[in-house]
Design a protein around this motif. Structure first.
Motif, PDB file in Angstrom:
ATOM      1  N   GLU A   1      -0.368 -11.883   6.541  1.00  0.00           N
ATOM      2  CA  GLU A   1       0.755 -12.753   6.158  1.00  0.00           C
ATOM      3  C   GLU A   1       0.706 -14.151   6.111  1.00  0.00           C
ATOM      4  OE1 GLU A   1       4.655 -11.095   7.481  1.00  0.00           O
ATOM      5  OE2 GLU A   1       3.649  -8.966   7.737  1.00  0.00           O
ATOM      6  N   ILE A   2       0.206 -14.746   7.626  1.00  0.00           N
ATOM      7  CA  ILE A   2      -0.071 -16.132   7.667  1.00  0.00           C
ATOM      8  C   ILE A   2      -1.062 -16.544   6.575  1.00  0.00           C
ATOM      9  CG2 ILE A   2      -1.102 -17.588   9.106  1.00  0.00           C
ATOM     10  CD1 ILE A   2       1.556 -16.945  10.228  1.00  0.00           C
ATOM     11  N   ASP A   3      -2.004 -15.859   6.224  1.00  0.00           N
ATOM     12  CA  ASP A   3      -2.792 -16.223   5.262  1.00  0.00           C
ATOM     13  C   ASP A   3      -2.222 -16.510   3.810  1.00  0.00           C
ATOM     14  OD1 ASP A   3      -5.251 -16.866   3.935  1.00  0.00           O
ATOM     15  OD2 ASP A   3      -5.593 -14.778   2.970  1.00  0.00           O
TER      16      ASP A   3
ATOM     17  N   ARG B   1       0.108 -19.599   4.052  1.00  0.00           N
ATOM     18  CA  ARG B   1      -0.829 -20.824   4.229  1.00  0.00           C
ATOM     19  C   ARG B   1      -1.141 -21.307   2.885  1.00  0.00           C
ATOM     20  NH1 ARG B   1      -6.365 -21.102   4.276  1.00  0.00           N
ATOM     21  NH2 ARG B   1      -7.163 -18.976   4.132  1.00  0.00           N
ATOM     22  N   ARG B   2      -1.023 -20.240   2.002  1.00  0.00           N
ATOM     23  CA  ARG B   2      -1.553 -20.715   0.495  1.00  0.00           C
ATOM     24  C   ARG B   2      -0.495 -20.827  -0.446  1.00  0.00           C
ATOM     25  NH1 ARG B   2      -5.041 -16.709  -1.482  1.00  0.00           N
ATOM     26  NH2 ARG B   2      -4.638 -15.196   0.368  1.00  0.00           N
ATOM     27  N   SER B   3       0.435 -20.716   0.130  1.00  0.00           N
ATOM     28  CA  SER B   3       1.860 -20.348  -0.798  1.00  0.00           C
ATOM     29  C   SER B   3       2.170 -21.772  -1.693  1.00  0.00           C
ATOM     30  CB  SER B   3       2.898 -20.082  -0.143  1.00  0.00           C
ATOM     31  OG  SER B   3       3.483 -20.943   1.059  1.00  0.00           O
ATOM     32  N   TYR B   4       1.789 -23.020  -0.899  1.00  0.00           N
ATOM     33  CA  TYR B   4       1.901 -24.103  -1.727  1.00  0.00           C
ATOM     34  C   TYR B   4       1.023 -25.360  -1.119  1.00  0.00           C
ATOM     35  CZ  TYR B   4       5.157 -25.517   2.170  1.00  0.00           C
ATOM     36  OH  TYR B   4       5.482 -25.591   3.438  1.00  0.00           O
ATOM     37  N   PHE B   5       0.912 -26.461  -2.051  1.00  0.00           N
ATOM     38  CA  PHE B   5       0.055 -27.479  -1.636  1.00  0.00           C
ATOM     39  C   PHE B   5       0.594 -28.209  -0.280  1.00  0.00           C
ATOM     40  CE2 PHE B   5      -1.546 -31.874  -1.251  1.00  0.00           C
ATOM     41  CZ  PHE B   5      -2.834 -31.526  -1.570  1.00  0.00           C
ATOM     42  N   GLY B   6      -0.103 -28.080   0.758  1.00  0.00           N
ATOM     43  CA  GLY B   6       0.185 -28.620   2.047  1.00  0.00           C
ATOM     44  C   GLY B   6       0.855 -27.525   2.946  1.00  0.00           C
ATOM     45  N   ALA B   7       0.967 -26.135   2.583  1.00  0.00           N
ATOM     46  CA  ALA B   7       1.592 -25.157   3.342  1.00  0.00           C
ATOM     47  C   ALA B   7       0.711 -24.995   4.722  1.00  0.00           C
ATOM     48  CB  ALA B   7       1.679 -23.842   2.599  1.00  0.00           C
ATOM     49  N   GLN B   8      -0.500 -24.925   4.444  1.00  0.00           N
ATOM     50  CA  GLN B   8      -1.544 -24.911   5.889  1.00  0.00           C
ATOM     51  C   GLN B   8      -1.293 -25.858   6.731  1.00  0.00           C
ATOM     52  OE1 GLN B   8      -5.577 -23.375   5.395  1.00  0.00           O
ATOM     53  NE2 GLN B   8      -6.088 -25.540   6.263  1.00  0.00           N
TER      54      GLN B   8
ATOM     55  N   ASP C   1      -9.426 -19.420  -0.985  1.00  0.00           N
ATOM     56  CA  ASP C   1      -9.242 -20.603  -1.860  1.00  0.00           C
ATOM     57  C   ASP C   1     -10.385 -21.654  -1.945  1.00  0.00           C
ATOM     58  OD1 ASP C   1      -8.952 -21.129   0.795  1.00  0.00           O
ATOM     59  OD2 ASP C   1      -7.468 -22.582   0.811  1.00  0.00           O
ATOM     60  N   GLN C   2     -11.391 -21.234  -1.755  1.00  0.00           N
ATOM     61  CA  GLN C   2     -12.633 -21.838  -1.639  1.00  0.00           C
ATOM     62  C   GLN C   2     -13.490 -21.286  -2.962  1.00  0.00           C
ATOM     63  OE1 GLN C   2     -14.553 -21.517   1.983  1.00  0.00           O
ATOM     64  NE2 GLN C   2     -13.650 -23.446   2.977  1.00  0.00           N
TER      65      GLN C   2
END
Length: 90
Positions: free
Chosen positions: A45-47, A50-57, A88-89
């Motif tokens: 869920e954290i993964d 963290r990829r839900s929007y730009f800067g979310a990480q 995301d890489q």
């Protein structure tokens, strides 16, 4: 001093001790499996978060108190992604 128990009583005691050890091992195994499942769900869920929007990480790092490196390692560990490569890489 009380008399020594009979060999039969001693054997019964040994069997009961083995049963208690077996029950404990079974319960600890169940607990460990539940803990592992909770960790897997959490990091998956954290993964996603963290990829839900730009800067979310960066926001996830701030909200959890974990370092970016720790989050990436745990996400890779529990998501089954190849080591050092996230989805995301390229």
């Amino acid at each position: 001093m009380p008399p020594r128990p009979s060999p039969d009583q001693q054997e019964q005691l040994r069997k009961k001790v083995k049963e208690v050890f077996a029950r404990r091992a079974e319960r600890l195994d169940t607990i460990e499996k539940a803990k592992e499942a909770a960790e897997k769900d959490f990091w998956q869920e954290i993964d996603v978060l963290r990829r839900s929007y730009f800067g979310a990480q960066t926001d996830v790092v701030a909200a959890t108190g974990y370092t970016r490196d720790h989050i990436l390692k745990q996400v890779n560990r529990y998501s089954g992604s190849p080591k050092g490569k996230t989805s995301d890489q390229p």
